[in-house]
Write a protein that holds these residues in place. Structure first.
Motif, short mmCIF file in Angstrom:
data_model
loop_
_atom_site.label_atom_id
_atom_site.label_comp_id
_atom_site.label_asym_id
_atom_site.label_seq_id
_atom_site.Cartn_x
_atom_site.Cartn_y
_atom_site.Cartn_z
N VAL A 233 18.18 37.63 -38.37
CA VAL A 233 17.66 36.72 -39.25
C VAL A 233 18.79 36.27 -40.37
O VAL A 233 18.96 34.84 -40.58
CB VAL A 233 16.23 36.88 -39.65
CG1 VAL A 233 15.96 35.80 -41.00
CG2 VAL A 233 15.26 37.16 -38.74
N ALA A 234 19.42 37.19 -41.00
CA ALA A 234 20.27 37.09 -41.95
C ALA A 234 21.73 36.38 -41.34
O ALA A 234 22.07 35.34 -42.15
CB ALA A 234 20.43 38.49 -42.74
N THR A 235 21.81 36.78 -40.23
CA THR A 235 22.94 36.13 -39.74
C THR A 235 22.83 34.61 -39.41
O THR A 235 23.66 33.52 -39.68
CB THR A 235 23.42 36.59 -38.38
OG1 THR A 235 23.91 38.05 -38.70
CG2 THR A 235 24.67 36.12 -37.72
N THR A 236 21.57 34.14 -38.78
CA THR A 236 21.24 32.76 -38.64
C THR A 236 21.22 32.19 -39.76
O THR A 236 21.69 30.94 -39.99
CB THR A 236 19.77 32.98 -37.86
OG1 THR A 236 19.96 33.17 -36.49
CG2 THR A 236 19.32 31.48 -37.83
N ILE A 237 20.42 32.73 -40.85
CA ILE A 237 20.43 31.96 -42.24
C ILE A 237 21.88 31.68 -42.83
O ILE A 237 22.40 30.67 -43.23
CB ILE A 237 19.78 32.70 -43.18
CG1 ILE A 237 18.06 32.77 -42.84
CG2 ILE A 237 20.02 32.18 -44.72
CD1 ILE A 237 17.67 31.29 -42.72
N GLU A 238 22.53 32.67 -42.68
CA GLU A 238 24.20 32.48 -43.37
C GLU A 238 24.89 31.42 -42.32
O GLU A 238 25.57 30.62 -43.09
CB GLU A 238 24.99 33.92 -43.04
CG GLU A 238 26.37 33.79 -43.67
CD GLU A 238 27.02 35.25 -43.64
OE1 GLU A 238 28.38 35.49 -43.82
OE2 GLU A 238 26.23 36.20 -43.12
N ALA A 239 24.75 31.39 -41.06
CA ALA A 239 25.60 30.32 -40.23
C ALA A 239 24.92 29.03 -40.67
O ALA A 239 25.49 27.86 -40.68
CB ALA A 239 25.21 30.66 -38.65
N ILE A 240 23.52 28.83 -40.93
CA ILE A 240 23.04 27.57 -41.51
C ILE A 240 23.53 27.32 -42.65
O ILE A 240 23.73 25.99 -43.16
CB ILE A 240 21.35 27.82 -41.33
CG1 ILE A 240 20.92 27.76 -39.86
CG2 ILE A 240 20.73 26.40 -41.95
CD1 ILE A 240 19.59 27.96 -39.55
N GLN A 241 23.58 28.32 -43.67
CA GLN A 241 24.21 27.78 -45.03
C GLN A 241 25.53 27.35 -44.96
O GLN A 241 25.91 26.35 -45.65
CB GLN A 241 24.17 29.11 -45.85
CG GLN A 241 22.65 29.48 -46.07
CD GLN A 241 22.63 30.78 -46.96
OE1 GLN A 241 23.54 31.70 -46.81
NE2 GLN A 241 22.08 30.85 -48.03
N HIS A 242 26.33 27.60 -44.03
CA HIS A 242 27.63 26.93 -43.71
C HIS A 242 27.60 25.63 -43.42
O HIS A 242 28.53 24.75 -43.65
CB HIS A 242 28.49 28.08 -42.79
CG HIS A 242 28.99 29.25 -43.28
ND1 HIS A 242 29.86 29.36 -44.35
CD2 HIS A 242 28.90 30.57 -42.87
CE1 HIS A 242 30.08 30.58 -44.68
NE2 HIS A 242 29.39 31.37 -43.68
#
Length: 493
Positions: A338-347
């Motif tokens: 989930v943290a990886t998904t959120i980080e990708a979306i933030q980019h």
């Protein structure tokens, strides 16, 4: 299968929802004297719970190694408060039995923010709403704060809409590249149905003409094209659909025009140019997750890179209001995923983010997957919900709408976060039921909302529904019947 026997056909929905919330792994069936039993073997299954409604008391029996009996005395309970008091009784005993609390307490409806919104509209202050949700429904402080924040924001966002003399329009495109593991919406594989798309659009256009005539004196506030996946249509088919839509309805008052572009494997630059040229103001590019293994498992035929490319393509075409959807609790996903998904979306920096908690729908293929792999593969937690919330707030977004569904992983909720002035107005309307939404296409449901003022000055809301048939071929063949259904509803006083 677990059986709950009840001596009376009463509150089955609430009972089922609450018990399932505490025991999510159960395949629960409630049997009452009125139940229709097709499989007689069910009657041989010993009940795990029994509910006995007496004249002045209710007994709830839970059968384990040692059976427990809980009793609720109803002598001093008013008829008006009977249902709510029963809900508190059931929640309290289940909490005691399991040793755990639910974030939304005993609330089983899909629109918890509607309670806060109604109370605020009636003049209650934030303190009153907080006390009511805490003391009457056992909602956690965190969810109360979220409900109040969203209700206050919704009231502001909806303040410019025309409730009495306006409406919103939904257009359903029931085609998808493939059907996702968790999906229960009306959708059909586009490759199988591509020869009937022209017939479907013809029927849809006929329904458009009829509705435009029925509501010629109404103000159109928002338009939403969903599905399915609308961008499953070709660029030429999208152009035909949008050209007809814009020429049939008056768009001069439309505040928001949304199209779910949805899946990256259905998006092309040519299609995005068609949407932009026709004045679509808001689109969705929905990854659901940025973990490639999960995408493959849930039946999404695109890659993470395709999601990123589709998003950049939409920005290049000129879209300045792009939403992204994610789902928490997907099979096998961890907090790190989930943290990886959120980080990708933030980019990528979308303008809004909708965070869904996985809901296990009876009509989805997910049920079969659970039978084979077990429900423990789903792991939506308070921690993952907070990771998503923090990620959205760090992007400058605020929560603006919320809804719940049955059998949600972790008993949580779906929340829409958005930057200021990028809110999805239609999303709020479909949840709060404050304005008529006229729905066109296979499987769509029209909701007519009437606000009536009684002699004492109080206002009550009447909601009437009209459904279109779900099956595409039936919709095409019976379009005149669908139109007549709408006419009887929309032109009635």
């Amino acid at each position: 299968m677990q059986i709950l026997r009840s001596s009376k056909a009463q509150f089955e929905y609430e009972i089922h929802a609450l018990v399932k919330a505490f025991y999510p792994a159960w395949d629960l069936k409630i049997l009452t004297p009125e139940s229709v039993i097709k499989d007689r073997k069910i009657l041989e299954i010993p009940p795990v719970m029994e509910l006995e409604f007496g004249e002045n008391e209710v007994h709830f029996l839970i059968h384990r190694d040692i059976s427990h009996t809980y009793t609720w005395h109803t002598d001093n309970v008013s008829a008006d408060d009977y249902k709510n008091t029963f809900g508190r009784f059931l929640y309290t005993l289940l909490r005691e039995e399991t040793g755990k609390s639910l974030p939304w307490g005993n609330l089983t409806g899909i629109r918890p923010t509607k309670i806060a919104m109604t109370m605020l509209d009636d003049g209650a202050c934030e303190r009153d709403v907080t006390a009511f949700l805490r003391d009457k429904h056992f909602v956690s402080e965190e969810k109360i704060a979220l409900s109040v924040e969203i209700a206050q924001r919704e009231r502001e966002i909806l303040s410019t809409l025309h409730y009495e003399d306006g409406y919103s329009l939904y257009i359903g495109i029931p085609f998808c590249p493939t059907t996702c593991l968790y999906c229960s919406f009306t959708s059909y594989p586009i490759n199988v149905w591509k020869e009937r798309v022209t017939d479907y659009l013809t029927a849809l256009e006929k329904e458009m003409d009829a509705v435009a005539q029925m509501y010629r004196d109404k103000i159109l506030d928002t338009v939403y094209i969903g599905g399915g996946t609308p961008t499953s249509l070709s660029a030429e088919e999208l152009d035909r659909l949008l050209s007809k839509l814009k020429s049939t309805f008056d768009f001069s008052t439309v505040q928001e025009f949304t199209v779910e572009a949805g899946r990256a494997d259905s998006i092309t630059e040519e299609k995005l140019n068609v949407l932009h040229r026709h004045g679509v103001t808001r689109i969705s590019v929905n990854p659901q997750t940025m973990k490639q293994e999960t995408l493959k498992l849930i039946g999404r035929q695109h890659t993470v890179d395709q999601v990123i490319d589709a998003f950049h393509m939409a920005r290049k075409v000129g879209f300045d209001n792009i939403n992204m959807d994610i789902i928490l609790g997907l099979p096998g996903e961890t907090r790190e995923d989930v943290a990886t998904t959120i980080e990708a979306i933030q980019h990528l920096a979308p303008d809004s983010l909708t965070v869904h908690s996985l809901a296990v729908k009876r009509a989805s293929a997910l049920n079969k997957w659970i039978e084979e792999n077990g429900i423990t593969a789903f792991n939506n937690t308070e921690e993952t919900m907070r990771i998503a919330e923090k990620g959205a707030r760090d992007m400058g977004m605020s929560p603006y709408y919320l809804y719940r569904q049955k059998n949600m992983s972790g008993n949580f909720e779906n929340v829409g976060y958005s930057a200021e002035d990028k809110y999805g107005i239609y999303n709020i309307l479909i949840m709060e039921e404050k304005q008529t939404i006229v729905a066109l296409g296979a499987g769509s449901i029209t909701k007519k909302v009437s606000h009536n003022v009684a002699e004492d000055g109080s206002e009550n809301t009447l909601i009437e529904r009209c459904e279109n048939v779900k099956e595409v071929a039936q919709y095409i063949e019976r379009i005149d019947e669908m139109i007549e259904r709408k006419r009887r509803l929309l032109e009635s006083d």
